[in-house]
Design a protein around this motif. Sequence first.
Motif, mmCIF file in Angstrom:
data_model
loop_
_atom_site.group_PDB
_atom_site.id
_atom_site.type_symbol
_atom_site.label_atom_id
_atom_site.label_comp_id
_atom_site.label_asym_id
_atom_site.label_seq_id
_atom_site.Cartn_x
_atom_site.Cartn_y
_atom_site.Cartn_z
ATOM 1 N N SER A 169 0.786 -1.215 -0.060
ATOM 2 C CA SER A 169 0.015 -0.051 -0.084
ATOM 3 C C SER A 169 0.925 1.264 0.075
ATOM 4 O O SER A 169 0.416 2.225 -0.458
ATOM 5 C CB SER A 169 -0.874 -0.221 1.184
ATOM 6 O OG SER A 169 -0.152 0.094 2.277
ATOM 7 N N GLU A 170 2.095 1.206 0.628
ATOM 8 C CA GLU A 170 2.843 2.220 0.469
ATOM 9 C C GLU A 170 4.427 2.245 -0.292
ATOM 10 O O GLU A 170 5.470 2.324 0.459
ATOM 11 C CB GLU A 170 2.985 2.996 1.953
ATOM 12 C CG GLU A 170 1.843 3.398 2.646
ATOM 13 C CD GLU A 170 2.033 3.506 4.125
ATOM 14 O OE1 GLU A 170 1.132 4.655 4.503
ATOM 15 O OE2 GLU A 170 2.840 3.019 4.756
ATOM 16 N N ASP A 171 4.365 1.300 -1.202
ATOM 17 C CA ASP A 171 5.431 1.129 -1.970
ATOM 18 C C ASP A 171 6.075 2.201 -2.947
ATOM 19 O O ASP A 171 5.239 3.388 -2.952
ATOM 20 C CB ASP A 171 5.458 -0.056 -2.711
ATOM 21 C CG ASP A 171 4.358 -0.057 -3.725
ATOM 22 O OD1 ASP A 171 3.844 0.779 -3.708
ATOM 23 O OD2 ASP A 171 4.324 -1.266 -4.445
ATOM 24 N N GLY A 172 7.251 2.224 -3.431
ATOM 25 C CA GLY A 172 7.707 3.333 -4.148
ATOM 26 C C GLY A 172 6.992 3.572 -5.240
ATOM 27 O O GLY A 172 6.841 5.045 -5.701
ATOM 28 N N PRO A 173 6.263 2.705 -6.140
ATOM 29 C CA PRO A 173 5.340 3.358 -7.341
ATOM 30 C C PRO A 173 4.283 4.428 -7.000
ATOM 31 O O PRO A 173 3.900 5.302 -7.929
ATOM 32 C CB PRO A 173 5.132 2.087 -8.029
ATOM 33 C CG PRO A 173 6.162 0.939 -7.621
ATOM 34 C CD PRO A 173 6.285 1.259 -6.259
ATOM 35 N N LYS A 174 3.964 4.436 -5.663
ATOM 36 C CA LYS A 174 2.958 5.140 -5.478
ATOM 37 C C LYS A 174 3.488 6.891 -5.394
ATOM 38 O O LYS A 174 2.415 7.751 -5.694
ATOM 39 C CB LYS A 174 2.514 4.894 -3.958
ATOM 40 C CG LYS A 174 2.083 3.472 -3.701
ATOM 41 C CD LYS A 174 0.747 3.473 -4.403
ATOM 42 C CE LYS A 174 -0.022 2.090 -3.894
ATOM 43 N NZ LYS A 174 0.686 0.934 -3.911
ATOM 44 N N ALA A 175 4.785 6.910 -5.448
ATOM 45 C CA ALA A 175 5.308 8.217 -5.701
ATOM 46 C C ALA A 175 4.993 8.588 -6.879
ATOM 47 O O ALA A 175 5.185 10.054 -7.260
ATOM 48 C CB ALA A 175 6.720 8.323 -5.108
ATOM 49 N N PHE A 176 4.470 7.986 -7.960
ATOM 50 C CA PHE A 176 4.542 8.207 -9.391
ATOM 51 C C PHE A 176 3.239 7.943 -10.070
ATOM 52 O O PHE A 176 3.023 7.809 -11.234
ATOM 53 C CB PHE A 176 5.485 7.551 -10.251
ATOM 54 C CG PHE A 176 6.970 7.787 -9.732
ATOM 55 C CD1 PHE A 176 7.597 8.787 -10.094
ATOM 56 C CD2 PHE A 176 7.583 6.949 -8.976
ATOM 57 C CE1 PHE A 176 9.002 9.225 -9.602
ATOM 58 C CE2 PHE A 176 9.117 6.817 -8.710
ATOM 59 C CZ PHE A 176 9.491 8.371 -9.008
ATOM 60 N N ASP A 177 2.138 7.546 -9.043
ATOM 61 C CA ASP A 177 0.740 7.490 -9.774
ATOM 62 C C ASP A 177 -0.224 8.558 -9.730
ATOM 63 O O ASP A 177 -1.426 8.178 -9.907
ATOM 64 C CB ASP A 177 0.248 6.430 -8.754
ATOM 65 C CG ASP A 177 -0.126 6.899 -7.058
ATOM 66 O OD1 ASP A 177 0.165 8.187 -6.861
ATOM 67 O OD2 ASP A 177 -0.470 6.076 -6.370
ATOM 68 N N ASN A 178 0.300 9.808 -9.709
ATOM 69 C CA ASN A 178 -0.390 10.817 -9.778
ATOM 70 C C ASN A 178 -1.608 11.124 -8.744
ATOM 71 O O ASN A 178 -2.784 11.735 -9.264
ATOM 72 C CB ASN A 178 -1.075 11.011 -11.306
ATOM 73 C CG ASN A 178 0.246 11.231 -12.275
ATOM 74 O OD1 ASN A 178 1.098 12.188 -12.228
ATOM 75 N ND2 ASN A 178 0.150 10.464 -13.181
ATOM 76 N N ASN A 179 -1.488 10.558 -7.694
ATOM 77 C CA ASN A 179 -2.455 10.638 -6.673
ATOM 78 C C ASN A 179 -1.833 10.999 -5.456
ATOM 79 O O ASN A 179 -1.195 10.234 -4.755
ATOM 80 C CB ASN A 179 -3.162 9.296 -6.519
ATOM 81 C CG ASN A 179 -4.268 9.201 -5.512
ATOM 82 O OD1 ASN A 179 -4.475 10.193 -4.921
ATOM 83 N ND2 ASN A 179 -4.818 8.010 -5.448
ATOM 84 N N VAL A 180 -2.100 12.405 -4.913
ATOM 85 C CA VAL A 180 -1.567 12.900 -3.464
ATOM 86 C C VAL A 180 -2.058 12.097 -2.287
ATOM 87 O O VAL A 180 -1.274 12.092 -1.185
ATOM 88 C CB VAL A 180 -1.705 14.385 -3.577
ATOM 89 C CG1 VAL A 180 -1.208 15.107 -4.537
ATOM 90 C CG2 VAL A 180 -3.263 14.533 -3.411
ATOM 91 N N ASN A 181 -3.047 11.194 -2.495
ATOM 92 C CA ASN A 181 -3.460 10.615 -1.521
ATOM 93 C C ASN A 181 -2.915 9.154 -1.234
ATOM 94 O O ASN A 181 -3.074 8.451 0.018
ATOM 95 C CB ASN A 181 -5.023 10.193 -1.590
ATOM 96 C CG ASN A 181 -5.779 11.474 -1.566
ATOM 97 O OD1 ASN A 181 -5.981 12.433 -0.707
ATOM 98 N ND2 ASN A 181 -6.686 11.557 -2.782
ATOM 99 N N THR A 182 -1.857 8.977 -1.873
ATOM 100 C CA THR A 182 -1.111 7.590 -1.755
ATOM 101 C C THR A 182 0.385 8.291 -1.531
ATOM 102 O O THR A 182 0.633 9.309 -1.624
ATOM 103 C CB THR A 182 -1.190 6.788 -2.861
ATOM 104 O OG1 THR A 182 -0.495 7.259 -4.120
ATOM 105 C CG2 THR A 182 -2.679 6.302 -3.250
#
Length: 266
Positions: A143-156
């Motif tokens: 749920s909080e892995d690296g690709p979340k920094a590039f998913d265009n979603n500030v809620n992740t």
Amino acid sequence: MARTHHKTNKVAAFTIVELLIVIVVIGILAVIAISSYTGAQRRAKESQLTADLKSAIKKVKVAYFESGESAYPAALSNVNIASDSNITYAYTVDNTSSTKSFCLSASSGDISFFADQTPAAISAGQCPSGSTAPVFNNENPPSEDGPKAFDNNVNTKWLAFSTTMSTTFSSAEVTAPVSYSLTSANDSPGRDPRSWTLQASNDRVSWTTLDTRTNETFSGRYETKNYTFSNTRRYKHFRLNVTQNNGEAMSQVAEIRIADTTVLTN
């Protein structure tokens, strides 16, 4: 008795110091002349190499359009392009993905240029090599892995189990960025990035520093801060090294964005 006057002609002579000065000046002028000539030769060689590369790229793209944009040539020999004693070509192609692509480089001696399907994208160096999958030094899957920094979603967010965090990632395009942004995550301001360096590369081996920041702070949660820098060179790969956070044992960031790039996440 009449006196006879003898007229003495004095010939000016160089001293050793003067001769040394003359020799040094001649040496300096020779070095300047040789350097200018060598520089002119290199510029001419670079100009010819880029012209040859542009011609080769045109052939590859013509073949692509003639195929109904279904595929780039599988090999340079298919479009009558071959290396010789003056120039060496290297070509990679991907016709399997939905966004078909190629990279073509031309080298002569220690001079190399490359380009891909992007219009007017000629850059110095060789075609990028190696994996384009992003790399993260620490992450909290799933749920909080690296690709979340590039998913265009500030809620992740990407949460790293350390006071520092580092990621290497690639762009779908070869671009010449001049700005980027970071967005703070949902909680714990002590985990926010505080000091970092943004670098770029075309081979994931040699890195150029684009921007360095120290003692940055975010005034709130989900805040996006934009940063600009000077750059004219085009790059394929990027690396963000966060060297300090705001004091907690873990670090986090909601979004990392490089202007005009689409980050490849797998």
